[in-house]
Design a protein around this motif. Sequence first.
Motif, PDB file in Angstrom:
ATOM      1  N   LEU A  30       1.005  -1.184   0.106  1.00 29.24           N
ATOM      2  CA  LEU A  30       0.016  -0.066  -0.039  1.00 29.24           C
ATOM      3  C   LEU A  30       0.729   1.210   0.055  1.00 29.24           C
ATOM      4  CD1 LEU A  30      -3.020  -0.753   2.334  1.00 29.24           C
ATOM      5  CD2 LEU A  30      -3.061  -0.439  -0.245  1.00 29.24           C
ATOM      6  N   ALA A  31       2.164   1.047   0.072  1.00 31.80           N
ATOM      7  CA  ALA A  31       2.928   2.317   0.369  1.00 31.80           C
ATOM      8  C   ALA A  31       3.682   2.529  -0.947  1.00 31.80           C
ATOM      9  CB  ALA A  31       4.114   1.931   1.066  1.00 31.80           C
ATOM     10  N   HIS A  32       2.718   3.328  -1.975  1.00 31.11           N
ATOM     11  CA  HIS A  32       3.019   3.709  -3.282  1.00 31.11           C
ATOM     12  C   HIS A  32       4.182   4.923  -3.076  1.00 31.11           C
ATOM     13  CE1 HIS A  32       2.782   4.847  -7.622  1.00 31.11           C
ATOM     14  NE2 HIS A  32       2.524   3.545  -7.844  1.00 31.11           N
ATOM     15  N   PRO A  33       5.090   4.740  -4.114  1.00 37.56           N
ATOM     16  CA  PRO A  33       6.174   5.783  -3.955  1.00 37.56           C
ATOM     17  C   PRO A  33       5.852   7.110  -4.613  1.00 37.56           C
ATOM     18  CG  PRO A  33       6.874   4.416  -5.751  1.00 37.56           C
ATOM     19  CD  PRO A  33       5.695   3.695  -5.022  1.00 37.56           C
ATOM     20  N   THR A  34       4.919   7.107  -5.541  1.00 36.74           N
ATOM     21  CA  THR A  34       4.654   8.779  -6.070  1.00 36.74           C
ATOM     22  C   THR A  34       3.184   9.088  -6.116  1.00 36.74           C
ATOM     23  OG1 THR A  34       4.492   7.514  -8.440  1.00 36.74           O
ATOM     24  CG2 THR A  34       6.592   8.734  -7.945  1.00 36.74           C
ATOM     25  N   TRP A  35       2.077   8.079  -5.934  1.00 41.75           N
ATOM     26  CA  TRP A  35       0.622   8.654  -6.170  1.00 41.75           C
ATOM     27  C   TRP A  35      -0.086   8.284  -4.837  1.00 41.75           C
ATOM     28  CZ3 TRP A  35      -0.971  11.296 -10.107  1.00 41.75           C
ATOM     29  CH2 TRP A  35      -0.401  11.211 -11.353  1.00 41.75           C
ATOM     30  N   SER A  36      -0.865   9.037  -4.294  1.00 43.63           N
ATOM     31  CA  SER A  36      -1.536   8.836  -3.176  1.00 43.63           C
ATOM     32  C   SER A  36      -3.094   8.507  -3.741  1.00 43.63           C
ATOM     33  CB  SER A  36      -1.610   9.944  -2.187  1.00 43.63           C
ATOM     34  OG  SER A  36      -2.711   9.577  -1.451  1.00 43.63           O
ATOM     35  N   MET A  37      -3.627   7.113  -3.676  1.00 42.79           N
ATOM     36  CA  MET A  37      -4.594   6.605  -4.073  1.00 42.79           C
ATOM     37  C   MET A  37      -5.396   5.641  -3.302  1.00 42.79           C
ATOM     38  SD  MET A  37      -2.916   5.668  -7.806  1.00 42.79           S
ATOM     39  CE  MET A  37      -1.773   4.406  -7.166  1.00 42.79           C
ATOM     40  N   GLY A  38      -6.709   5.344  -3.849  1.00 42.37           N
ATOM     41  CA  GLY A  38      -7.481   4.249  -3.081  1.00 42.37           C
ATOM     42  C   GLY A  38      -6.793   3.103  -2.909  1.00 42.37           C
ATOM     43  N   ARG A  39      -7.149   2.074  -2.147  1.00 44.98           N
ATOM     44  CA  ARG A  39      -6.451   0.973  -1.610  1.00 44.98           C
ATOM     45  C   ARG A  39      -6.573   0.069  -2.860  1.00 44.98           C
ATOM     46  NH1 ARG A  39      -6.204  -0.684   3.735  1.00 44.98           N
ATOM     47  NH2 ARG A  39      -7.241  -2.596   3.448  1.00 44.98           N
ATOM     48  N   LYS A  40      -7.613  -0.200  -3.671  1.00 46.84           N
ATOM     49  CA  LYS A  40      -7.705  -1.222  -4.782  1.00 46.84           C
ATOM     50  C   LYS A  40      -6.551  -0.659  -5.756  1.00 46.84           C
ATOM     51  CE  LYS A  40      -9.541  -3.230  -8.346  1.00 46.84           C
ATOM     52  NZ  LYS A  40      -9.493  -3.051  -9.936  1.00 46.84           N
ATOM     53  N   ILE A  41      -6.703   0.204  -6.195  1.00 45.79           N
ATOM     54  CA  ILE A  41      -5.719   0.683  -7.386  1.00 45.79           C
ATOM     55  C   ILE A  41      -4.234   0.893  -6.737  1.00 45.79           C
ATOM     56  CG2 ILE A  41      -6.087   3.245  -6.746  1.00 45.79           C
ATOM     57  CD1 ILE A  41      -5.390   3.836  -9.961  1.00 45.79           C
ATOM     58  N   THR A  42      -4.022   0.871  -5.566  1.00 49.46           N
ATOM     59  CA  THR A  42      -2.639   1.160  -5.119  1.00 49.46           C
ATOM     60  C   THR A  42      -2.235  -0.477  -5.083  1.00 49.46           C
ATOM     61  OG1 THR A  42      -3.210   2.597  -3.657  1.00 49.46           O
ATOM     62  CG2 THR A  42      -1.139   1.573  -2.922  1.00 49.46           C
ATOM     63  N   ILE A  43      -2.740  -1.367  -4.917  1.00 56.94           N
ATOM     64  CA  ILE A  43      -2.556  -2.820  -4.655  1.00 56.94           C
ATOM     65  C   ILE A  43      -2.318  -3.161  -6.197  1.00 56.94           C
ATOM     66  CG2 ILE A  43      -3.107  -5.413  -4.589  1.00 56.94           C
ATOM     67  CD1 ILE A  43      -2.388  -3.534  -1.874  1.00 56.94           C
ATOM     68  N   ASP A  44      -3.380  -2.853  -7.385  1.00 55.53           N
ATOM     69  CA  ASP A  44      -3.275  -2.896  -8.512  1.00 55.53           C
ATOM     70  C   ASP A  44      -1.838  -2.443  -9.270  1.00 55.53           C
ATOM     71  OD1 ASP A  44      -5.608  -4.296  -8.592  1.00 55.53           O
ATOM     72  OD2 ASP A  44      -6.553  -2.603  -9.651  1.00 55.53           O
ATOM     73  N   SER A  45      -1.575  -1.160  -8.810  1.00 57.68           N
ATOM     74  CA  SER A  45       0.004  -0.459  -9.140  1.00 57.68           C
ATOM     75  C   SER A  45       1.009  -1.376  -8.782  1.00 57.68           C
ATOM     76  CB  SER A  45      -0.075   0.894  -8.453  1.00 57.68           C
ATOM     77  OG  SER A  45      -1.027   1.622  -8.814  1.00 57.68           O
ATOM     78  N   ALA A  46       0.845  -1.910  -7.576  1.00 64.57           N
ATOM     79  CA  ALA A  46       2.002  -2.839  -7.011  1.00 64.57           C
ATOM     80  C   ALA A  46       2.239  -4.097  -7.934  1.00 64.57           C
ATOM     81  CB  ALA A  46       1.714  -3.292  -5.500  1.00 64.57           C
ATOM     82  N   THR A  47       1.226  -4.632  -8.250  1.00 58.27           N
ATOM     83  CA  THR A  47       1.131  -6.007  -9.069  1.00 58.27           C
ATOM     84  C   THR A  47       1.413  -5.626 -10.611  1.00 58.27           C
ATOM     85  OG1 THR A  47      -1.216  -6.049  -9.815  1.00 58.27           O
ATOM     86  CG2 THR A  47      -0.277  -7.042  -7.711  1.00 58.27           C
ATOM     87  N   LEU A  48       1.356  -4.394 -11.169  1.00 61.97           N
ATOM     88  CA  LEU A  48       1.375  -4.045 -12.352  1.00 61.97           C
ATOM     89  C   LEU A  48       0.080  -4.247 -13.320  1.00 61.97           C
ATOM     90  CD1 LEU A  48       4.672  -3.988 -14.232  1.00 61.97           C
ATOM     91  CD2 LEU A  48       3.831  -2.265 -12.681  1.00 61.97           C
TER      92      LEU A  48
END
Length: 390
Positions: A200-218
């Motif tokens: 959940l610790a995205h380096p550049t964007w602060s977003m909702g939980r679901k999209i933050t996990i989607d960003s971590a998995t690509l």
Amino acid sequence: MIEVENSRGLSILGSTGSIGTQALEVVSLHPECLQVMALTANRNVDLLEEQVRKYQPQFVGLVSVEAAVEMKRRLAGLGIQVAEGPDCLLEAAVHPSSQVVLNAVVGSAGLPPSLAALGAGKRLALANKESMVAGGELVLKALEQGGELIPVDSEHGAIFHCLRGEEKSVVEKVILTASGGPFYGRSRKELSGVTVEQALAHPTWSMGRKITIDSATLMNKGLEVIEAHYLFGVAYERIEVVAHPQSVVHSLVEFKDGSMSAQLSLPDMRLPIALALSYPERWGPPFKKTDLASLGSLDFGKVDSDTFRCLELAYRAGKEGGLATAVLNAANEVAVAAFLEGSIDFLGIERVVEITLDRYEPQPMDSLQAVMRAEEWARSTAEDSLRKVG
Ligand code: NAD
Ligand code: MG
């Protein structure tokens, strides 16, 4: 003084979320341009009530019936219509006083109101990328009948901006930038033990939980590839992804002559939100302007799709076409929820999606009912597979 022809009535679906609250900040910066007519949320009564008192919409909707009952009690006597259940999204999407509908709901619950907004001839400012992934062909069909679609996702907003005034025939490629998320550069072995908190610790964007996990998995980038395919009519072979850890170049278009256009700004969603609401006008900046000299360097690199396999799964579903992307999206929603609850590990997300896609038998995307049936099937197949990967 910025020239604005008319104040625009605005419905915000998902106003209590990350995009929804930033959209309301944009409204506060431009009260002469935008008037909030309808707001909806899932169940956050406290924040929605605060927003209602500040922005004075005519219509408020809560998906949770219990939350709507509480809201009716709190707003009694104010003359504001309070609606309940999933249909409140449809009512907000077609509200007669709104010209623009910002769809900032998370998940494929956003598809029916996207179709409704276009069906009512509205401008759809679309943050809800799952609408395009679950039902892209239906959204395009609805657009043929009327309405207008402007993307809010920063990458697609950038491509939309780069394509202004260009013919589709001169586009060679669209190139989506990817921050890479919190695990950029890690190996599969290193990914296996990551925690929910780390993801959940995205380096550049602060977003909702679901999209933050989607960003971590690509998977987020995978969903965006499918979104770009439908929005810009570009074949999957002409959609590329490049890693760009600073998230300043929001995406690029390469033209037939080899030249490229890009859109740059600091990573802050208020800009793409404002662009979608103001188009074709441009309003004053929603945050401090980008100082290139202080940014120093911008880096680009290859995306490691062998390690982050969700991206390839999305290309696979996209190329397969029909309902495969709806199945991919629904399986991913189940898998991300399971990861957030702690019932599967991080790499389990891609396995759930892959198992579900492997079991899917091709079907055409010809109606909303067909999408919903495929999603129901994908959810139960993904739920079944949780035990295997958990
Ligand atoms: P969020 O979780 O912060 O907010 C979601 C909003 O939708 C909330 O208001 C919530 O009440 C509402 N909601 C949740 N479930 C719902 C349901 N089943 N039915 C109706 N309403 C529901 O999410 P977010 O980060 O704001 O993302 C919203 C959408 O925008 C997603 O599709 C996401 O992929 C996309 N997006 C977000 C960002 C970002 O920076 N946050 C960037 C690009 C695209
Ligand atoms: Mg994006």
